[in-house]
Write a protein that holds these residues in place. Structure first.
Motif, PDB file in Angstrom:
ATOM      1  N   ALA A 131       0.876  -1.183   0.000  1.00 42.66           N
ATOM      2  CA  ALA A 131       0.000   0.000   0.000  1.00 42.66           C
ATOM      3  C   ALA A 131       0.901   1.218   0.000  1.00 42.66           C
ATOM      4  CB  ALA A 131      -0.888  -0.012   1.230  1.00 42.66           C
ATOM      5  N   TYR A 132       0.959   1.892  -1.073  1.00 31.76           N
ATOM      6  CA  TYR A 132       2.010   2.847  -1.338  1.00 31.76           C
ATOM      7  C   TYR A 132       1.465   4.134  -1.881  1.00 31.76           C
ATOM      8  CZ  TYR A 132       6.983   2.128  -1.282  1.00 31.76           C
ATOM      9  OH  TYR A 132       8.288   2.085  -0.921  1.00 31.76           O
ATOM     10  N   PRO A 133       0.777   4.880  -1.073  1.00 27.25           N
ATOM     11  CA  PRO A 133       0.076   6.009  -1.668  1.00 27.25           C
ATOM     12  C   PRO A 133       1.002   7.129  -2.087  1.00 27.25           C
ATOM     13  CG  PRO A 133      -0.203   5.997   0.702  1.00 27.25           C
ATOM     14  CD  PRO A 133       0.625   4.812   0.363  1.00 27.25           C
ATOM     15  N   PHE A 134       2.178   7.195  -1.481  1.00 28.52           N
ATOM     16  CA  PHE A 134       2.998   8.375  -1.719  1.00 28.52           C
ATOM     17  C   PHE A 134       4.339   8.040  -2.328  1.00 28.52           C
ATOM     18  CE2 PHE A 134       0.636   9.481   2.259  1.00 28.52           C
ATOM     19  CZ  PHE A 134      -0.345  10.178   1.614  1.00 28.52           C
ATOM     20  N   ASP A 135       4.838   8.974  -3.062  1.00 28.27           N
ATOM     21  CA  ASP A 135       6.141   8.825  -3.667  1.00 28.27           C
ATOM     22  C   ASP A 135       7.100   9.906  -3.154  1.00 28.27           C
ATOM     23  OD1 ASP A 135       7.812   7.523  -5.745  1.00 28.27           O
ATOM     24  OD2 ASP A 135       7.820   9.578  -6.537  1.00 28.27           O
ATOM     25  N   TYR A 136       6.616  10.716  -2.229  1.00 31.16           N
ATOM     26  CA  TYR A 136       7.472  11.767  -1.684  1.00 31.16           C
ATOM     27  C   TYR A 136       8.727  11.164  -1.082  1.00 31.16           C
ATOM     28  CZ  TYR A 136       3.150  14.566  -1.715  1.00 31.16           C
ATOM     29  OH  TYR A 136       2.005  15.215  -2.069  1.00 31.16           O
ATOM     30  N   LEU A 137       9.843  11.797  -1.337  1.00 33.32           N
ATOM     31  CA  LEU A 137      11.082  11.330  -0.737  1.00 33.32           C
ATOM     32  C   LEU A 137      10.986  11.340   0.783  1.00 33.32           C
ATOM     33  CD1 LEU A 137      13.926  10.328  -1.019  1.00 33.32           C
ATOM     34  CD2 LEU A 137      14.703  12.675  -1.273  1.00 33.32           C
ATOM     35  N   TYR A 189       8.449  10.855   2.573  1.00 30.86           N
ATOM     36  CA  TYR A 189       7.681   9.703   3.021  1.00 30.86           C
ATOM     37  C   TYR A 189       8.464   8.405   2.871  1.00 30.86           C
ATOM     38  CZ  TYR A 189       4.142   6.114   3.399  1.00 30.86           C
ATOM     39  OH  TYR A 189       3.449   4.999   3.778  1.00 30.86           O
ATOM     40  N   LEU A 190       9.150   8.259   1.759  1.00 23.53           N
ATOM     41  CA  LEU A 190       9.949   7.049   1.565  1.00 23.53           C
ATOM     42  C   LEU A 190      11.019   6.931   2.642  1.00 23.53           C
ATOM     43  CD1 LEU A 190      10.365   7.039  -2.329  1.00 23.53           C
ATOM     44  CD2 LEU A 190       8.878   5.573  -0.944  1.00 23.53           C
TER      45      LEU A 190
END
Lengths: 152, 152
Positions: A10-16, A18-19
């Motif tokens: 479940a990977y809603p974000f790609d923000y660095l 957030y990662l």
DNA sequence: TTCAAATAATTGAAAATTCATGTTATGACT
DNA sequence: AGTCATAACATGAATTTTCAATTATTTGAA
């Protein structure tokens, strides 16, 4: 059988940002569970490990262990009560309070360090040496950039 | 003038886990301060942003927003009281509770997303496009590895 | 079918964290 | 020397988080 989702995360974000947060928690999870089995709070590990390298002032230590200063002050009260660290006032500045490990604290740190290093080895296995080197370099660069002079 | 140490960062550890934790907090610090100025807890931002993509069950959401279930349950109580999210029970499973944003919640998320994206752009400026790509790929790989099947 | 184990979420009490403020010590400027 | 701003740490009250149950539902195995 599976607690999580089937195949895709479940990977809603790609923000660095957030990662980084997610990688941080998931990479540390196993070691944190190990600490927990030993009944040792993560903050305790970080504090004794930090000060056994070198005595640190409270605010300096707060930066290192990623805690706010009042949170750390209270954590230090607890660790002091457990006989793991000592507070020391020095002559150079009478408002600074230096934190150093007791013998017991130092022993705890020495006991945990091999486990931390082992965990580090396990993590690095997931990356090629070159990737690991570049990853660490990038992280250090981000840290350096965002921490330089917070006189905002 | 300088709050921190003179020229070198206080950097006791080289563990990847530690660099990730520290990079995570320092990279996010500015955005978190911005949220704080707006009076919005980080958890609120993460929750409304997550569920405005797609309604999520509580445990699924807990994984996404990096909170423990009980912590999230109580955060949801607060957000529900503020009219930002709704809990919904569906027919497919009567024990799952899905969380979805209210109109107000969705508006909040939409208002914050541009700020988050702007922050992301700023962060990426610190890296070359190639570095950024590799960094994200490495982080995703670590996440995938450490989150796959926690049936321990 | 039945019943035990597993899953999903919530709850209550205890513990830790946070925010704002208090206290004391330094530094700088006049 | 005296004053004012700032720095370093501690503290109290309020809030949040955590841990260990508890409740309700679903699964699956006998």
């Amino acid at each position: 059988m599976k607690t999580q989702e089937q195949d895709t995360l479940a990977y809603p974000f790609d923000y660095l940002a957030y990662l980084l947060a997610r990688a941080s928690t998931s990479v540390s999870a196993e070691f944190h569970r190990e600490l927990r089995r030993l009944g040792i709070p993560v903050s305790t590990w970080r504090i004794v490990a930090s000060v056994s390298e070198k005595a640190r002032s409270v605010s300096e230590l707060a930066g290192i262990v990623l805690m706010q200063q009042p949170t750390l002050s209270k954590a230090l009260d607890r660790l002091e009560a457990q006989g793991l660290v000592e507070r020391e006032r020095r002559e150079d500045s009478r408002r600074k309070v230096y934190v150093k490990p007791t013998e017991k604290g130092r022993m705890l740190a020495e006991r945990l360090k091999p486990k931390a290093q082992l965990h580090e080895q396990e993590v690095l296995k997931e990356l090629t040496p070159d990737e690991a080197r570049k990853l660490k370099a990038a992280l250090r660069r981000l840290i350096r950039h965002y921490e330089r002079d917070n006189s905002t």
